[in-house]
Write a protein that holds these residues in place. Structure first.
Motif, PDB file in Angstrom:
ATOM      1  N   LYS A   1     -10.211 -50.535 -10.904  1.00 49.79           N
ATOM      2  CA  LYS A   1     -11.772 -50.512 -11.647  1.00 49.79           C
ATOM      3  C   LYS A   1     -12.346 -51.731 -12.161  1.00 49.79           C
ATOM      4  CE  LYS A   1     -11.186 -45.489 -12.509  1.00 49.79           C
ATOM      5  NZ  LYS A   1     -11.217 -44.380 -13.615  1.00 49.79           N
ATOM      6  N   SER A   2     -11.378 -52.795 -12.262  1.00 48.35           N
ATOM      7  CA  SER A   2     -11.882 -54.280 -12.937  1.00 48.35           C
ATOM      8  C   SER A   2     -13.144 -54.562 -12.389  1.00 48.35           C
ATOM      9  CB  SER A   2     -11.038 -54.946 -12.642  1.00 48.35           C
ATOM     10  OG  SER A   2      -9.705 -54.947 -13.685  1.00 48.35           O
ATOM     11  N   SER A   3     -13.440 -54.710 -11.176  1.00 51.55           N
ATOM     12  CA  SER A   3     -14.678 -55.127 -10.555  1.00 51.55           C
ATOM     13  C   SER A   3     -15.756 -54.438 -10.970  1.00 51.55           C
ATOM     14  CB  SER A   3     -14.627 -55.441  -9.151  1.00 51.55           C
ATOM     15  OG  SER A   3     -14.614 -54.343  -8.413  1.00 51.55           O
ATOM     16  N   GLN A   4     -15.884 -53.189 -11.053  1.00 54.10           N
ATOM     17  CA  GLN A   4     -16.932 -52.146 -11.446  1.00 54.10           C
ATOM     18  C   GLN A   4     -17.453 -52.373 -12.795  1.00 54.10           C
ATOM     19  OE1 GLN A   4     -16.319 -48.153  -9.978  1.00 54.10           O
ATOM     20  NE2 GLN A   4     -14.819 -48.819  -8.743  1.00 54.10           N
ATOM     21  N   LEU A   5     -16.363 -52.582 -13.513  1.00 56.79           N
ATOM     22  CA  LEU A   5     -16.552 -52.710 -15.092  1.00 56.79           C
ATOM     23  C   LEU A   5     -17.185 -54.274 -15.209  1.00 56.79           C
ATOM     24  CD1 LEU A   5     -13.281 -51.071 -16.462  1.00 56.79           C
ATOM     25  CD2 LEU A   5     -15.573 -50.188 -16.350  1.00 56.79           C
TER      26      LEU A   5
ATOM     27  N   ILE B   1     -20.400 -58.594  -7.252  1.00 59.58           N
ATOM     28  CA  ILE B   1     -19.181 -58.637  -8.115  1.00 59.58           C
ATOM     29  C   ILE B   1     -18.124 -57.421  -7.793  1.00 59.58           C
ATOM     30  CG2 ILE B   1     -18.635 -58.231 -10.700  1.00 59.58           C
ATOM     31  CD1 ILE B   1     -21.168 -59.962 -11.321  1.00 59.58           C
ATOM     32  N   THR B   2     -18.835 -56.193  -7.630  1.00 58.33           N
ATOM     33  CA  THR B   2     -17.847 -55.099  -7.505  1.00 58.33           C
ATOM     34  C   THR B   2     -17.343 -55.219  -6.152  1.00 58.33           C
ATOM     35  OG1 THR B   2     -20.013 -53.762  -8.496  1.00 58.33           O
ATOM     36  CG2 THR B   2     -18.170 -52.482  -7.013  1.00 58.33           C
ATOM     37  N   ALA B   3     -17.707 -55.855  -5.057  1.00 59.85           N
ATOM     38  CA  ALA B   3     -17.152 -55.959  -3.837  1.00 59.85           C
ATOM     39  C   ALA B   3     -16.071 -57.154  -3.651  1.00 59.85           C
ATOM     40  CB  ALA B   3     -18.107 -56.028  -2.948  1.00 59.85           C
TER      41      ALA B   3
ATOM     42  N   LEU C   1     -19.793 -64.853 -12.827  1.00 61.37           N
ATOM     43  CA  LEU C   1     -19.360 -63.548 -13.647  1.00 61.37           C
ATOM     44  C   LEU C   1     -18.441 -62.570 -13.006  1.00 61.37           C
ATOM     45  CD1 LEU C   1     -23.317 -62.730 -14.485  1.00 61.37           C
ATOM     46  CD2 LEU C   1     -21.259 -63.876 -16.015  1.00 61.37           C
ATOM     47  N   HIS C   2     -17.721 -63.089 -11.470  1.00 65.06           N
ATOM     48  CA  HIS C   2     -16.857 -61.801 -11.041  1.00 65.06           C
ATOM     49  C   HIS C   2     -15.797 -61.323 -11.824  1.00 65.06           C
ATOM     50  CE1 HIS C   2     -14.667 -65.393 -10.059  1.00 65.06           C
ATOM     51  NE2 HIS C   2     -13.615 -64.636  -9.423  1.00 65.06           N
TER      52      HIS C   2
END
Length: 220
Positions: free
Chosen positions: A70-74, A100-102, A55-56
């Motif tokens: 901001k892509s990874s946060q979204l 995923i965020t990191a 899902l990353h």
């Protein structure tokens, strides 16, 4: 435990991923494969690593988008919503969201868990080696970027500029990745892939008649 959810993860990615030449389902498959191998080497929790790897990139802004960082946060928010909808065990959701965020280079977030380190390494390995070269060219082409500077391809008398020249991206980012790997197995594989890329650039220098290409291509 994660195995029974894997078909749902695959189905979700196939249905929701936006068209992106370097972040397609094949990229996801390679990252998942890398992540599983690294997780087994490092004894990381596959119940966190596997969903995060699938899902990353479930949400990804274009490389040249002003809010790319901001892509990874979204993506993490979208992934969490999906995992809740399929009743994935709640105790893993925070760890998956963090991984995923990191994972993103542009986000600049340091992974705090072993699982997040594994996912980040797995994703970055896919930017190196033969597949890394192909993906780099794909992205550059999609953005209308020239392959290399015609007069000074190895930046002997200019600054590297990957916004204008695809192969400059090797030096501004890709060649830095091996030293940034967190796990031993990823560092070893990254070094092998880096050597292939350096050989490729040496051959490129020969074909475009750059003098002393062998010494130039190792410069970072």
């Amino acid at each position: 435990m994660y195995a029974k959810y894997e078909p749902l993860l695959i189905e979700f990615i196939a249905a929701t991923m936006a068209a992106d030449p370097a972040h397609d389902p094949q990229h996801i498959n390679r990252v998942v494969s890398n992540a599983k191998q690294l997780a087994r080497h490092e004894s990381a929790n596959l119940a966190v690593v596997v969903p995060a790897a699938y899902l990353h990139d479930c949400f990804s802004l274009p490389k040249n988008h002003p809010e790319r960082a901001k892509s990874s946060q979204l993506a993490a928010q979208k992934a969490r919503q999906f995992l809740v909808s399929i009743n994935y065990p709640e105790l893993h959701l925070d760890a998956i969201t963090h991984a995923i965020t990191a994972h993103s280079y542009s986000a600049g977030i340091t992974p705090q868990t072993l699982e997040a380190k594994v996912v980040q390494d797995a994703d970055r390995l896919d930017a190196l080696g033969a597949i890394g070269i192909a993906r780099c060219i794909q992205v550059g082409s999609s953005m209308g970027v020239e392959l290399y500077h015609g007069d000074d391809p190895f930046a002997q008398e200019r600054e590297w500029n990957d916004k204008h020249y695809t192969f400059d991206h090797f030096y501004t980012k890709l060649f830095r990745l091996p030293d940034a790997m967190h796990t031993h197995a990823a560092r070893q594989e990254a070094k092998r892939r880096l050597a292939f890329m350096q050989d490729y650039l040496q051959q490129l220098g020969t074909e475009i008649a750059v003098a002393d290409a062998a010494s130039i291509t190792t410069t970072t």
